[in-house]
Design an enzyme around this catalytic site. Structure first.
Site, PDB file in Angstrom:
ATOM      1  N   ARG A  58       0.808  -1.208   0.000  1.00 42.56           N
ATOM      2  CA  ARG A  58       0.000   0.000   0.000  1.00 42.56           C
ATOM      3  C   ARG A  58       0.848   1.269   0.000  1.00 42.56           C
ATOM      4  O   ARG A  58       0.731   2.113  -0.877  1.00 42.56           O
ATOM      5  CB  ARG A  58      -0.844   0.026   1.273  1.00 42.56           C
ATOM      6  N   THR A  59       1.702   1.394   1.002  1.00 40.64           N
ATOM      7  CA  THR A  59       2.426   2.648   1.173  1.00 40.64           C
ATOM      8  C   THR A  59       3.367   2.911   0.000  1.00 40.64           C
ATOM      9  O   THR A  59       3.420   4.012  -0.532  1.00 40.64           O
ATOM     10  CB  THR A  59       3.223   2.623   2.496  1.00 40.64           C
ATOM     11  N   LYS A  86      23.833  -7.816   0.832  1.00 41.84           N
ATOM     12  CA  LYS A  86      25.277  -8.062   0.827  1.00 41.84           C
ATOM     13  C   LYS A  86      25.948  -7.462   2.059  1.00 41.84           C
ATOM     14  O   LYS A  86      27.165  -7.457   2.172  1.00 41.84           O
ATOM     15  CB  LYS A  86      25.907  -7.464  -0.427  1.00 41.84           C
ATOM     16  N   ARG A 108      11.394   3.603   4.349  1.00 40.34           N
ATOM     17  CA  ARG A 108      10.776   2.747   5.356  1.00 40.34           C
ATOM     18  C   ARG A 108      11.852   1.812   5.891  1.00 40.34           C
ATOM     19  O   ARG A 108      12.602   1.231   5.113  1.00 40.34           O
ATOM     20  CB  ARG A 108       9.635   1.931   4.770  1.00 40.34           C
ATOM     21  N   HIS A 136       4.724   6.920  11.538  1.00 39.59           N
ATOM     22  CA  HIS A 136       4.299   6.673  10.155  1.00 39.59           C
ATOM     23  C   HIS A 136       3.425   7.870   9.786  1.00 39.59           C
ATOM     24  O   HIS A 136       2.211   7.767   9.690  1.00 39.59           O
ATOM     25  CB  HIS A 136       3.518   5.348  10.091  1.00 39.59           C
TER      26      HIS A 136
END
Lengths: 310, 178
Positions: A58-59, A86, A108, A136
């Protein structure tokens, strides 16, 4: 009126005037999303990197659509397909990305404070798309936008947030934004999921869901994060659903026209029953729709000229 | 700071200019068929409403008018402080219409360039025309108005202000010398 933030790291730093400006700006962008040609040239020539260290549908999609509708060039990086696997550190990855001169990084990350960390070290604008259990902001702002759209105001509303408050960045961002705008916030959940002392932030805390629901204008259900801490804090999902799941009977304790919200993705049958999730009072898909307009507003506002304060 | 102000047009003079512009719009478009007015905030939207009312008085036809916010199409986003957006509100599609853009003061022409881009994103009008209350010169783009209330020679440093009362009726145009 000016918007003086170079970054959007959380709702805690935003004043009532900032939030009102973001919501008003989003109002104008909503119109663009209903046009045949859903694109304006505003951010033409700007590069936005979406740096997602955690899974998100969604975001990330919402930010990407917002960027494209503003004509910015959007680049997506997800941790699973990048050099993070890595062993590169966040700072090294970010510095390398910055060397390619993006204008905005949307990040995020599972660590609280990751967005703030980058904002202190990089020159470009940072938008926090969720950092650990911290904030958020874009989610909270789209929640406020949806509430204002239905109720015409935020001030004076009683908003009940139910679920795993301790691990919820959505709850925290909503708590800051809602109290700044003059709403009353109630938090409810099992004792193991309520951080001690949170009432000092200006909210009421309940362990009884029924008491928390009484007379509420908005009921916001949080997702039980099954993939994270859920198991150790809960005896069983069935028990959780019985005490803290929203169903039609419990919803009747709230105001007759109370809005039902959920930041998604939903665990149907756990925190929310399908009859409520699909019922007449739910505004869950409106939240998603409004998310694009709100994120367009954030991208637009941080792209303007800013003073040096963060 | 010392500066002087001159009243260029009063309410009655503005009214006469808008009445003449209304007649010119009707003459050039041979009536009101497919005609729509599109005001550019702030000010142009109020003038568009005035023109629509005057045209209704002349022809007895309500010409649709809308508001076109062009902030998102400007070429100077990174130079100016961000201002609150106005909502674009078109009660009609511009497809195949004769669109008359209405602005209060025509200066560099950059606003009009942005407005034309904005209209093109909303549809494909048959034609776009431009009505302005004041043309103050100093064009930076090859843009000219079709209808002008008053040509006012100015220097770059001067400012031209159109004032409206609380009912959004135009009441005066001031030239401000720095």
């Amino acid at each position: 009126m000016t918007f003086l933030h170079k970054h959007i790291l959380g709702t805690r730093q935003l004043s009532a005037q900032d939030i009102t400006m973001i919501l008003d700006t989003a109002e104008s962008f909503k119109e663009i999303n209903t046009r045949d040609i859903k694109k304006v040239p505003t951010l033409r020539g700007k590069t936005v990197v979406n740096l997602f260290y955690e899974a998100s549908t969604r975001t990330r999609t919402s930010f990407e659509i917002a960027e494209k509708r503003l004509s910015a060039d959007a680049v997506n990086i997800s941790a699973s397909s990048s050099s993070v696997v890595k062993g590169e550190t966040l700072e090294d990855t970010a510095r390398n990305i910055e060397a390619m001169r993006p204008d905005i990084i949307v990040i995020r990350h599972s660590a609280s404070g990751a967005a703030d960390y980058l904002a202190r070290r990089l020159d470009c604008s940072i938008i926090n798309a969720g950092d650990g259990a911290h904030e958020h902001p874009s989610q909270a702002l789209l929640d406020l936008f949806t509430m204002r759209q239905h109720r015409g105001r935020i001030r004076g509303l009683t908003v009940t947030i139910i679920g795993d408050i301790t691990h919820s960045r959505v709850a925290r961002s909503n708590l800051f934004a809602l109290t700044t705008m003059g709403a009353r916030v109630r938090l409810a959940g099992p004792g193991t999921m309520i951080p001690p002392g949170i009432e000092k932030l200006g909210c009421e805390v309940f362990t009884s869901m029924e008491e928390a629901l009484a007379g509420a204008d908005v009921v916001m259900m949080l997702r039980i994060q099954l993939e994270r801490q859920g198991r150790s804090l809960l005896p069983s999902l069935r028990e959780y659903a019985r005490f803290y799941g929203l169903n039609r009977d419990k919803l009747q304790l709230a105001r007759e026209d109370a809005l039902v919200m959920h930041p998604g993705p939903m665990n149907r049958g756990v925190e929310i029953c399908s009859d409520v999730a699909d019922g007449g009072q739910n505004v869950i898909l409106e939240q998603v729709e409004n998310g694009v307009a709100v994120r367009m507003a954030l991208l637009y506002l941080v792209s303007g000229p800013v003073a040096d304060n963060p | 700071m010392s500066h002087s102000e001159t009243l260029i047009l009063d309410g009655a003079a503005i009214r006469r200019a808008l009445t003449r512009i209304s007649h010119e719009i009707l003459e050039k478009n041979k009536g009101t068929k497919d005609l729509v007015l599109l005001g550019i905030p702030t000010g142009g939207d109020y003038l568009a409403a005035e023109l629509a009312a005057i045209i209704a008085g002349i022809e007895g036809v309500e010409v649709p008018y809308g508001v076109l916010d062009i902030t998102l199409y400007r070429d100077d986003l990174s130079h100016k402080t961000i201002r609150p957006l106005r909502k674009t509100d078109l009660p009609f599609s511009p497809d195949d219409r004769r669109v008359v853009m209405v602005d209060e003061v025509l200066f560099t022409g950059r606003t009009i360039r942005a407005a034309m881009d904005a209209i093109m994103d909303l549809g494909r009008p048959r034609s776009i025309q431009l009505a302005v209350l004041i043309d103050r010169g100093h064009r930076e783009l090859p843009i000219r108005p079709d209808y002008v209330g008053r040509n006012v020679p100015t220097s770059r440093e001067e400012e031209v202000h159109v004032d409206f009362d609380s009912n959004h009726k135009p009441i005066g145009v001031r030239l401000i010398k720095p």
